[in-house]
Design an enzyme around this catalytic site. Sequence first.
Site, PDB file in Angstrom:
ATOM      1  N   ILE A 146      10.531   8.017 -10.114  1.00  0.00           N
ATOM      2  CA  ILE A 146       9.144   8.211 -10.247  1.00  0.00           C
ATOM      3  C   ILE A 146       8.704   7.586 -11.470  1.00  0.00           C
ATOM      4  O   ILE A 146       9.304   8.043 -12.597  1.00  0.00           O
ATOM      5  CB  ILE A 146       8.894   9.753 -10.187  1.00  0.00           C
ATOM      6  CG1 ILE A 146       9.104  10.170  -8.549  1.00  0.00           C
ATOM      7  CG2 ILE A 146       7.175  10.065 -10.192  1.00  0.00           C
ATOM      8  CD1 ILE A 146       9.220  11.729  -8.441  1.00  0.00           C
TER       9      ILE A 146
ATOM     10  N   HIS B  87       6.247   1.985   1.731  1.00  0.00           N
ATOM     11  CA  HIS B  87       6.494   3.329   2.207  1.00  0.00           C
ATOM     12  C   HIS B  87       6.824   3.378   3.761  1.00  0.00           C
ATOM     13  O   HIS B  87       5.889   2.769   4.442  1.00  0.00           O
ATOM     14  CB  HIS B  87       5.356   4.509   1.796  1.00  0.00           C
ATOM     15  CG  HIS B  87       6.086   5.704   2.253  1.00  0.00           C
ATOM     16  ND1 HIS B  87       7.041   6.292   1.339  1.00  0.00           N
ATOM     17  CD2 HIS B  87       5.526   6.451   3.200  1.00  0.00           C
ATOM     18  CE1 HIS B  87       7.168   7.622   1.989  1.00  0.00           C
ATOM     19  NE2 HIS B  87       6.401   7.831   3.033  1.00  0.00           N
TER      20      HIS B  87
ATOM     21  N   ASP C  96      -0.521   4.931  -7.712  1.00  0.00           N
ATOM     22  CA  ASP C  96      -1.155   5.815  -8.909  1.00  0.00           C
ATOM     23  C   ASP C  96      -0.153   7.036  -9.567  1.00  0.00           C
ATOM     24  O   ASP C  96       1.021   6.561  -9.394  1.00  0.00           O
ATOM     25  CB  ASP C  96      -2.422   6.574  -8.479  1.00  0.00           C
ATOM     26  CG  ASP C  96      -2.255   7.379  -7.233  1.00  0.00           C
ATOM     27  OD1 ASP C  96      -0.953   7.727  -7.048  1.00  0.00           O
ATOM     28  OD2 ASP C  96      -3.042   7.839  -6.542  1.00  0.00           O
ATOM     29  N   GLU C  97      -0.672   7.888 -10.070  1.00  0.00           N
ATOM     30  CA  GLU C  97       0.148   8.752 -10.705  1.00  0.00           C
ATOM     31  C   GLU C  97       0.739   9.597  -9.854  1.00  0.00           C
ATOM     32  O   GLU C  97       1.777  10.671 -10.211  1.00  0.00           O
ATOM     33  CB  GLU C  97      -0.521   9.592 -11.844  1.00  0.00           C
ATOM     34  CG  GLU C  97      -1.015   8.556 -13.211  1.00  0.00           C
ATOM     35  CD  GLU C  97      -1.855   8.776 -14.125  1.00  0.00           C
ATOM     36  OE1 GLU C  97      -1.810  10.010 -14.402  1.00  0.00           O
ATOM     37  OE2 GLU C  97      -2.578   7.997 -14.519  1.00  0.00           O
TER      38      GLU C  97
HETATM   39  C1  GRF Z   1      12.442   0.933   2.529  1.00  0.00           C
HETATM   40  O1  GRF Z   1      12.624   1.675   3.640  1.00  0.00           O
HETATM   41  C2  GRF Z   1      11.032   1.244   1.690  1.00  0.00           C
HETATM   42  O2  GRF Z   1       9.876   1.340   2.579  1.00  0.00           O
HETATM   43  C3  GRF Z   1      11.311   2.346   1.029  1.00  0.00           C
HETATM   44  O3  GRF Z   1      12.843   2.302   0.600  1.00  0.00           O
HETATM   45  C4  GRF Z   1      13.339   1.393   1.502  1.00  0.00           C
HETATM   46  C5  GRF Z   1      13.980   0.327   0.753  1.00  0.00           C
HETATM   47  O4  GRF Z   1      14.750  -0.373   1.440  1.00  0.00           O
HETATM   48  N1  GRF Z   1      10.428   2.573  -0.131  1.00  0.00           N
HETATM   49  P1  GRF Z   1      15.375  -1.784   0.932  1.00  0.00           P
HETATM   50  O5  GRF Z   1      16.094  -1.700  -0.293  1.00  0.00           O
HETATM   51  O6  GRF Z   1      14.010  -2.764   0.543  1.00  0.00           O
HETATM   52  O7  GRF Z   1      16.156  -2.542   2.065  1.00  0.00           O
END
Ligand code: GRF
Length: 208
Positions: free
Chosen positions: A97, A114, A146-147
């Site tokens: 984070i 995400h 953002d935060e």
């Molecule tokens: C992906 O599912 C991404 O959405 C999430 O973490 C995972 C990272 O996978 N934030 P990678 O390291 O890009 O293969």
Amino acid sequence: MVRPEPLRIGVLASGRGSNLQAIIDAIEAGKLDCRLAVVVSDRADAQALERALKHGLKGVFADPKAYPSREAFDQAVLAVLAEHRVELVCLAGYMRILTTAFVRALSGRIMNIHPALLPSFPGLHAQRQAFQYGAKVSGATVHFVDEGVDTGPIICQAAVPVREDDTEETLAARILEQEHQLYPRAIRLYAEGRISIIGRRVLVREDP
Ligand code: GRF
């Protein structure tokens, strides 16, 4: 918008780095006019660093244990990004984070991907959360950071239906395919200067 030089991006990644790979592939295929200036990882054994090396890119391991606080660590990462004249930071499976100071230093210039349709299922194991909840549709989101955790303005999303015969793993795999399309696309919109942030809304100017 024509840039004198390609946008310089930095990727922060902690693990597998498949999204990093999608960005590298898009650049190498001429589909994304950016320079990947540096890849930074908080894990020495991150596959993301190997991928950077393999493609002749600069990879930096920043060791969290070498710093007395999260703030000090983030300042060190900021220094690496500044040293490489990074204009846009892309989080790709970065398992930390960010501190407030980091986010404020690069406000509107940090993106994250995400594996769910935000604001549903923020945080860890988003694919599992959606699967266990019984959602019929999940997907992927690229958003500005953002935060908060996964709370920033949404740039683009892709929906992925949850099938009756899905397992958490098959769902995650189909979401990942979409992630690999979505992230380079979002970066391209930014690089082409087609994005503006109005409050929580991200407006995208389409091709003329
Ligand atoms: C992906 O599912 C991404 O959405 C999430 O973490 C995972 C990272 O996978 N934030 P990678 O390291 O890009 O293969």
